[in-house]
Each structure stands twice: as C-alpha cells, then as structure tokens.
Design a protein around this motif. Structure first.
Motif, PDB file in Angstrom:
ATOM      1  N   ASP A 136       0.848  -1.193   0.000  1.00  0.00           N
ATOM      2  CA  ASP A 136       0.000   0.000   0.000  1.00  0.00           C
ATOM      3  C   ASP A 136       0.882   1.241   0.000  1.00  0.00           C
ATOM      4  O   ASP A 136       2.000   1.240   0.523  1.00  0.00           O
ATOM      5  CB  ASP A 136      -0.900   0.011   1.233  1.00  0.00           C
ATOM      6  N   ASN A 137       0.357   2.308  -0.571  1.00  0.00           N
ATOM      7  CA  ASN A 137       1.127   3.544  -0.686  1.00  0.00           C
ATOM      8  C   ASN A 137       0.962   4.404   0.566  1.00  0.00           C
ATOM      9  O   ASN A 137       0.346   5.470   0.555  1.00  0.00           O
ATOM     10  CB  ASN A 137       0.698   4.316  -1.938  1.00  0.00           C
ATOM     11  N   ASN A 138       1.486   3.900   1.703  1.00  0.00           N
ATOM     12  CA  ASN A 138       1.527   4.688   2.935  1.00  0.00           C
ATOM     13  C   ASN A 138       2.804   4.354   3.680  1.00  0.00           C
ATOM     14  O   ASN A 138       3.477   3.357   3.392  1.00  0.00           O
ATOM     15  CB  ASN A 138       0.283   4.439   3.806  1.00  0.00           C
ATOM     16  N   LYS A 139       3.160   5.183   4.638  1.00  0.00           N
ATOM     17  CA  LYS A 139       4.445   5.061   5.314  1.00  0.00           C
ATOM     18  C   LYS A 139       4.618   3.722   6.004  1.00  0.00           C
ATOM     19  O   LYS A 139       5.677   3.081   5.889  1.00  0.00           O
ATOM     20  CB  LYS A 139       4.596   6.200   6.339  1.00  0.00           C
ATOM     21  N   GLU A 140       3.589   3.267   6.716  1.00  0.00           N
ATOM     22  CA  GLU A 140       3.683   2.014   7.472  1.00  0.00           C
ATOM     23  C   GLU A 140       3.928   0.833   6.544  1.00  0.00           C
ATOM     24  O   GLU A 140       4.825   0.010   6.776  1.00  0.00           O
ATOM     25  CB  GLU A 140       2.392   1.798   8.271  1.00  0.00           C
ATOM     26  N   SER A 141       3.136   0.744   5.479  1.00  0.00           N
ATOM     27  CA  SER A 141       3.272  -0.375   4.545  1.00  0.00           C
ATOM     28  C   SER A 141       4.595  -0.333   3.798  1.00  0.00           C
ATOM     29  O   SER A 141       5.217  -1.371   3.554  1.00  0.00           O
ATOM     30  CB  SER A 141       2.114  -0.372   3.543  1.00  0.00           C
TER      31      SER A 141
END
Length: 430
Positions: A136-141
């Motif tokens: 996914d395009n987010n910091k955590e992922s």
C-alpha cells in the motif's frame, strides 16, 4: 583503490533478457571500452531502485548492519534490471563484488510494486529469478515492505532468512512508586517506528509474542495488587485477562502453535509452573516442587520447556528442562546463578542471565557468549534467525536497547525515556 583497464565487453543479452555465457554465441559483438574500475572489498553492491526514494534507504540500512559488506557508492552504472546489465557484466565482474542488487518501483492500481533481482556477478545468473512485492502507498506499509525485501535479499545471498521484518516489544517505565507509569511499546527491528500498545499506572513485566506476531502476552502489577497476565492484539483493542487468580502470575510463554500458554503462579502456594489455553480457562499445574519455579519458556518444537528453580538452595537459581512426553526433568545450566532462559528459534541456543551478565549457552549448558553486565538483570532476546540479540541496559542514567550482531555485523543502540526493560523480538507478522 582503482585500476585503469581496457575491457573487451561482449554483448550477452539473450532473447529472454537473462544473462548468458559468451560461449553460447557463435559470433558475439565485441566493444572496446576504456573504463576506470573501482576495486572494492564489499560483498554486495546495492543500486538504489529506480523510481524509489523510500524503500532503498531502508533496505540499504538493514543490509549494512549484517555481516555482509554492502555499498552503494562508486558503482559504474545504475541498472534497473538484468536485461539492462547484460552488455556491461564484465565491468561488474572486474570490480570483484560477488553480488549485485538492482530493481525498480512502479504504481499499479494504487499499489507500489517493487521488482528486484539479486545477481551472482561471477556467473551472471539471477538468483531465483526476478522478485516482486506489492505494498500500500503509505508510510507504514512501505517501511514494512522495505524490511521484507531486505529479508529476502539476505536470504538469497546467505541461505538464511533475514530478521528485519520482525518487531521488538519492550517496556518503558517513567516515574517511581505509586507514580510509576509503564508503557508496552513496539518498534521495528531497525529501532524506528516505535508506538505504544498499552499504558498502565504500575508495572508491566515479561512481554512475549505469539508465534504469528499478532498478539502479546504480558503481566501487569498495579499498586497493592498481584500481577495478572493479559493477552492483547498488537493491532489494537482491549486486553483480555488470562489469569484472574490470586497470587503472582508471571512470565507467560506461547506454545509454538499459539494455542497454549505456560506461566508461573503462586495461587496454590509457592510459585509453580502451569499450562492453560491461550484463550483462558482452567490451568493445569505441571511443576509442583516445594521450591519456587518460575520463568517457563517453550522449546521451539513444543516437546519440552525450560524454567528456573531455586531447589538447589537460596539465591542459587538454576535452569531446568521438562519433557512433556516422559515427564522427565533435567538440569541444563552449569553456572552458579542462571535465570531468564529463552530459546533461539532453532532450539540450539538459550539466552539467559548468568549471574549479573547477559549470556548465551548451547542446549547442553555450555556458555558460548557473554555480553557482560548491562546494569539491568535481564537476559537477551534472540532475533528470528538467531544471528542477533536485543537486550536492555542503562547508559549514563538513560535506558538503552542494544541490538547486537552475533556474527560480525554492526551493533547499535536505541535510547528512550526513563528505564527500558524486557525487549523481545517477534517473527515476521503472518
């Protein structure tokens, strides 16, 4: 050091884009290039992935802390795939670096897809072919994806799975006495991305991960009450009470299948070892000696567990092993004071507290590593592949977590507020 050479470079790209030996072609095309070659002692050349600015620094940082010598500097090219590399493979071969990591990122339906390859430079072969990972395009992922890729790259090169995508749970204590606040925290294996799972007024003890790395069991002692064991999901939600029994309930340990928990409790007298369902219920007492028995830890195969007993005498705790099948108990430790045992994932090593020193012994009880007095009487915790440990200490009045390599890699510290205790390393979440 650099050498100046004229190279005869053979164009070797096959129709499939794989790198092939020159002898397979009857009439290769030869180019003469004048090239200055940096001769290096590194084992791995890492080319930052094309189109990426997030994953590559994480991967490079992870790999740089292992026994592998990794570099991303003074590289002759920035190829993104083996097909781009085919024509200039001899340039890389003359650098003397055995392995090359290349790749690129792309967007597909809102996801970030990373394609990467680990190349055996001498043979020109892509080890196990092209690898792909979607996130996914987010910091955590994206952080997690970087650690997963580092795990796979390390495994392709060494044959041993990496330990970067696991997480470390630990306790952070602020204040004293009735004002003490304890937080159960979780961070990535590189010491970043720390977050609080739960906070209590009182003390938290002995956190332990479930095998799937989705739950943590731990004990809580509030003012004027006995320790109680809780189980909590790492993703959030309330904690469930596992041991609503009078007495001191401590040191939970999940079975390898995650269905059962060992713990110590004094609710029937002196501290004994019990086993019960991880979802709660009636416990079964396993060790019932006149002395105190605490700190159980399942062996990775689930056929036995180790624990600590003071049956040898006051202030002379020793580590013992109980076998479920035979009911036999044998003494494992050979030192004068041995507590806090924890198996490595393959069962070949046991981390423990050897007097006041954090130490490691083999399954026969022989000490194989002594990490010294950390200032906190706790044993180290193994990483998933057994190549590193994490342990708590105090340095200059500050709480510090040290992640130490056992095979020549880089060790580093992570400081925090107050006192840091009981770090424990998880497997990669499933």
């Amino acid at each position: 050091m650099r050498t100046h050479k004229k190279l005869l470079i053979t164009l070797l790209a096959s129709a499939s884009g794989l790198l092939v030996a020159p002898s397979l072609f009857a009439a290769p095309v030869v180019l003469e290039l004048d090239y200055e070659i940096p001769v290096q002692q590194n084992q791995v050349a890492f080319v930052p992935f094309a189109g990426d600015s997030v994953l590559s620094p994480i991967i490079l940082s992870d790999l740089s802390r292992t026994e592998l010598n990794v570099t991303s500097k003074n590289l002759p090219q920035q190829p993104r795939s083996s097909s781009e590399l085919a024509g200039t493979l001899p340039v890389w071969q003359n650098m003397g670096i055995p392995y090359l990591v290349i790749g690129s990122t792309r967007t597909n339906r809102g996801k970030i897809v990373t394609d990467y390859e680990v190349i055996d430079v001498k043979s020109g072969l892509v080890i196990e072919g092209k690898q792909s990972l979607s996130a996914d395009n987010n910091k955590e992922s994206m952080r997690y994806a970087g650690h997963v890729i580092a795990d796979k790259v390390y495994e392709l090169i060494t044959g041993t799975p990496g330990d970067f995508s696991g997480r470390i749970a630990y306790i952070e204590e602020i204040g004293r006495g009735k004002d003490k606040v304890s937080r159960l925290k979780v961070m990535d294996a590189d010491g970043e991305n720390a977050r609080t799972i739960t906070e209590v007024t009182g003390s938290i003890f002995s956190p332990v991960w479930s095998p799937d790395a989705n739950r943590i069991a731990y004990a809580v002692q509030r003012e004027k009450s006995h320790p109680v064991i809780y189980v909590q999901s790492v993703s959030g939600g309330g904690a469930s009470v596992l041991t609503p029994f009078a007495g001191s309930n401590l040191s939970p340990s999940f079975s390898p299948d995650g269905n059962r928990i060992l713990f110590s409790s004094s609710f029937e007298g002196s501290s004994d070892i019990y086993e019960m369902s991880a979802s709660g219920g009636t416990p079964r007492r396993i060790i019932n000696w006149p002395s105190s028995e605490v700190q159980p830890n399942y062996a990775p195969d689930g056929q036995s567990f180790v624990f600590v007993s003071d049956k040898s005498g006051f202030n002379k705790p020793q580590i013992y092993r109980y076998e479920f099948g035979s009911g036999r108990t044998i003494k494992v430790s050979n030192s004068g004071y041995a507590t806090s045992p924890q198996f490595s994932n393959d069962g070949s090593q046991i981390a423990f507290l050897n007097g006041r020193s954090a130490a490691i012994m083999n399954s026969s009880g022989a000490v194989t590593a002594n990490l010294g007095n950390t200032g906190i009487d706790e044993a180290p915790s193994f990483s998933p592949n057994g190549k590193r440990v994490v342990y708590a200490s105090t340095q200059g009045g500050k709480g510090v977590l040290t992640i130490k390599s056992l095979n020549g890699g880089e060790s580093f510290d992570k400081s925090g507020q107050g006192i840091l205790r009981s770090p424990v390393w998880s497997a990669s979440p499933k």
